[in-house]
Design a protein around this motif. Structure first.
Motif, mmCIF file in Angstrom:
data_model
loop_
_atom_site.group_PDB
_atom_site.id
_atom_site.type_symbol
_atom_site.label_atom_id
_atom_site.label_comp_id
_atom_site.label_asym_id
_atom_site.label_seq_id
_atom_site.Cartn_x
_atom_site.Cartn_y
_atom_site.Cartn_z
ATOM 1 N N GLN A 59 -7.527 24.777 32.521
ATOM 2 C CA GLN A 59 -7.525 25.496 31.249
ATOM 3 C C GLN A 59 -8.809 25.167 30.498
ATOM 4 O OE1 GLN A 59 -3.986 25.125 28.851
ATOM 5 N NE2 GLN A 59 -4.972 26.007 27.061
ATOM 6 N N LEU A 60 -9.504 26.210 30.035
ATOM 7 C CA LEU A 60 -10.767 26.043 29.316
ATOM 8 C C LEU A 60 -10.564 25.901 27.820
ATOM 9 C CD1 LEU A 60 -12.897 28.751 31.164
ATOM 10 C CD2 LEU A 60 -12.686 26.308 31.689
ATOM 11 N N GLY A 61 -9.467 26.431 27.320
ATOM 12 C CA GLY A 61 -9.210 26.349 25.884
ATOM 13 C C GLY A 61 -8.152 27.339 25.459
ATOM 14 N N ALA A 62 -7.928 27.373 24.151
ATOM 15 C CA ALA A 62 -6.965 28.301 23.554
ATOM 16 C C ALA A 62 -7.618 28.904 22.313
ATOM 17 C CB ALA A 62 -5.679 27.580 23.182
ATOM 18 N N LEU A 63 -7.419 30.201 22.128
ATOM 19 C CA LEU A 63 -7.999 30.912 20.990
ATOM 20 C C LEU A 63 -6.911 31.686 20.274
ATOM 21 C CD1 LEU A 63 -11.137 32.332 22.821
ATOM 22 C CD2 LEU A 63 -11.100 30.413 21.214
ATOM 23 N N GLU A 64 -6.995 31.726 18.961
ATOM 24 C CA GLU A 64 -6.058 32.502 18.154
ATOM 25 C C GLU A 64 -6.732 33.813 17.765
ATOM 26 O OE1 GLU A 64 -2.965 31.722 14.484
ATOM 27 O OE2 GLU A 64 -4.678 30.389 14.718
ATOM 28 N N ASN A 65 -5.992 34.900 17.852
ATOM 29 C CA ASN A 65 -6.574 36.208 17.625
ATOM 30 C C ASN A 65 -5.654 37.049 16.737
ATOM 31 O OD1 ASN A 65 -8.423 38.331 18.020
ATOM 32 N ND2 ASN A 65 -7.323 39.100 19.788
ATOM 33 N N HIS A 66 -6.187 37.487 15.598
ATOM 34 C CA HIS A 66 -5.520 38.462 14.732
ATOM 35 C C HIS A 66 -6.221 39.785 14.945
ATOM 36 C CE1 HIS A 66 -3.230 35.516 12.297
ATOM 37 N NE2 HIS A 66 -4.237 34.717 12.652
ATOM 38 N N GLY A 74 -1.471 42.700 14.960
ATOM 39 C CA GLY A 74 -1.030 41.817 16.027
ATOM 40 C C GLY A 74 -1.595 40.422 15.852
ATOM 41 N N HIS A 75 -0.963 39.476 16.506
ATOM 42 C CA HIS A 75 -1.365 38.080 16.452
ATOM 43 C C HIS A 75 -1.021 37.483 17.805
ATOM 44 C CE1 HIS A 75 -0.686 33.854 14.485
ATOM 45 N NE2 HIS A 75 -1.843 33.926 15.105
ATOM 46 N N GLU A 76 -1.999 36.846 18.445
ATOM 47 C CA GLU A 76 -1.757 36.253 19.751
ATOM 48 C C GLU A 76 -2.484 34.928 19.880
ATOM 49 O OE1 GLU A 76 -3.274 39.050 22.641
ATOM 50 O OE2 GLU A 76 -5.317 38.887 21.874
ATOM 51 N N ILE A 77 -1.965 34.110 20.764
ATOM 52 C CA ILE A 77 -2.634 32.887 21.192
ATOM 53 C C ILE A 77 -3.090 33.161 22.620
ATOM 54 C CG2 ILE A 77 -2.451 30.412 21.631
ATOM 55 C CD1 ILE A 77 -2.058 31.225 18.661
ATOM 56 N N VAL A 78 -4.385 33.062 22.863
ATOM 57 C CA VAL A 78 -4.955 33.368 24.169
ATOM 58 C C VAL A 78 -5.302 32.050 24.862
ATOM 59 C CG1 VAL A 78 -6.834 34.554 25.386
ATOM 60 C CG2 VAL A 78 -5.886 35.533 23.269
ATOM 61 N N LEU A 79 -4.637 31.782 25.985
ATOM 62 C CA LEU A 79 -4.943 30.610 26.796
ATOM 63 C C LEU A 79 -5.963 31.043 27.836
ATOM 64 C CD1 LEU A 79 -1.310 29.260 27.324
ATOM 65 C CD2 LEU A 79 -2.976 28.604 25.567
ATOM 66 N N VAL A 80 -7.096 30.376 27.865
ATOM 67 C CA VAL A 80 -8.192 30.767 28.753
ATOM 68 C C VAL A 80 -8.289 29.757 29.892
ATOM 69 C CG1 VAL A 80 -10.655 31.286 28.899
ATOM 70 C CG2 VAL A 80 -9.403 31.759 26.775
ATOM 71 N N LEU A 118 -16.178 42.050 22.617
ATOM 72 C CA LEU A 118 -15.374 41.173 23.470
ATOM 73 C C LEU A 118 -14.458 40.369 22.561
ATOM 74 C CD1 LEU A 118 -14.750 39.863 26.237
ATOM 75 C CD2 LEU A 118 -16.631 38.262 25.790
ATOM 76 N N TYR A 119 -13.162 40.489 22.786
ATOM 77 C CA TYR A 119 -12.164 39.768 21.996
ATOM 78 C C TYR A 119 -11.407 38.800 22.882
ATOM 79 C CZ TYR A 119 -13.049 43.507 18.659
ATOM 80 O OH TYR A 119 -13.650 44.386 17.803
ATOM 81 N N PRO A 120 -10.872 37.721 22.308
ATOM 82 C CA PRO A 120 -10.996 37.285 20.929
ATOM 83 C C PRO A 120 -12.426 36.888 20.590
ATOM 84 C CG PRO A 120 -9.539 35.803 22.165
ATOM 85 C CD PRO A 120 -10.020 36.832 23.100
ATOM 86 N N ASP A 121 -12.722 36.910 19.301
ATOM 87 C CA ASP A 121 -14.086 36.709 18.823
ATOM 88 C C ASP A 121 -14.757 35.452 19.362
ATOM 89 O OD1 ASP A 121 -14.259 39.061 17.340
ATOM 90 O OD2 ASP A 121 -13.386 38.122 15.563
ATOM 91 N N ASP A 122 -14.056 34.364 19.518
ATOM 92 C CA ASP A 122 -14.671 33.102 19.934
ATOM 93 C C ASP A 122 -14.736 32.914 21.446
ATOM 94 O OD1 ASP A 122 -14.987 32.473 17.258
ATOM 95 O OD2 ASP A 122 -13.085 31.387 17.154
ATOM 96 N N LEU A 123 -14.332 33.927 22.222
ATOM 97 C CA LEU A 123 -14.283 33.780 23.678
ATOM 98 C C LEU A 123 -15.656 33.490 24.272
ATOM 99 C CD1 LEU A 123 -12.682 33.843 26.309
ATOM 100 C CD2 LEU A 123 -13.047 36.327 26.359
ATOM 101 N N ALA A 124 -16.682 34.248 23.909
ATOM 102 C CA ALA A 124 -18.021 34.037 24.476
ATOM 103 C C ALA A 124 -18.512 32.609 24.196
ATOM 104 C CB ALA A 124 -19.006 35.069 23.943
ATOM 105 N N GLY A 125 -18.272 32.101 22.999
ATOM 106 C CA GLY A 125 -18.673 30.734 22.659
ATOM 107 C C GLY A 125 -17.936 29.693 23.482
#
Length: 140
Positions: A59-66, A74-80, A118-125
């Motif tokens: 797992q690389l991380g988790a991001l919250e996305n509104h 919508g609101h999701e938690i994205v596990l990458v 590209l969403y969620p916003d912080d994915l590229a970072g």
């Protein structure tokens, strides 16, 4: 995220929002079913959506996305997760039809491309930070 070995491109969902025609990119994957491990969700979703077998890594991380989609908030938690396609030949096609969502196509894109959001916003970072701190695993 699945990265193409030669180019570092990401395999992502290219989504065309019904009603608006707005196009955006998001990680390929899907919703976790009750009692299902996140890594198993990715394996199942890639088979259902693209007919692809994958191997899920760390797992690389988790991001919250509104977000707003089709007029609904919508609101999701994205596990990458880091992942690889199980068969090297599966890296070849540039586009794949999603088998269960007609408004979604699997495509390869550069993480730094900015023509399509590209969403969620912080994915590229998150992915850039991973590249600078970890050596990529060998691809079969």
């Amino acid at each position: 995220m699945i990265r193409r070995p030669e180019t570092g491109q990401l395999f992502i969902d290219e989504v065309v929002e019904p009603g608006t025609g707005r196009m955006f990119h998001r990680p390929a994957g899907g919703g976790i079913e009750f009692g299902e491990k996140a890594s198993r969700t990715l394996e199942r979703e890639f088979l259902e959506e693209y007919g692809l077998a994958i191997t899920v890594g760390r797992q690389l991380g988790a991001l919250e996305n509104h977000f707003t989609y089709a007029g609904q908030a919508g609101h999701e938690i994205v596990l990458v997760f880091d992942a690889q396609l199980a068969h090297p030949a599966d890296y070849e096609p540039d586009r794949r039809t999603c088998l269960d969502q007609p408004n979604v196509t699997g495509v390869w894109r550069s993480p730094s491309e900015d023509a399509i959001p590209l969403y969620p916003d912080d994915l590229a970072g998150l992915l850039e930070a991973d590249i600078t701190t970890h050596v990529p695993a060998d691809v079969p």
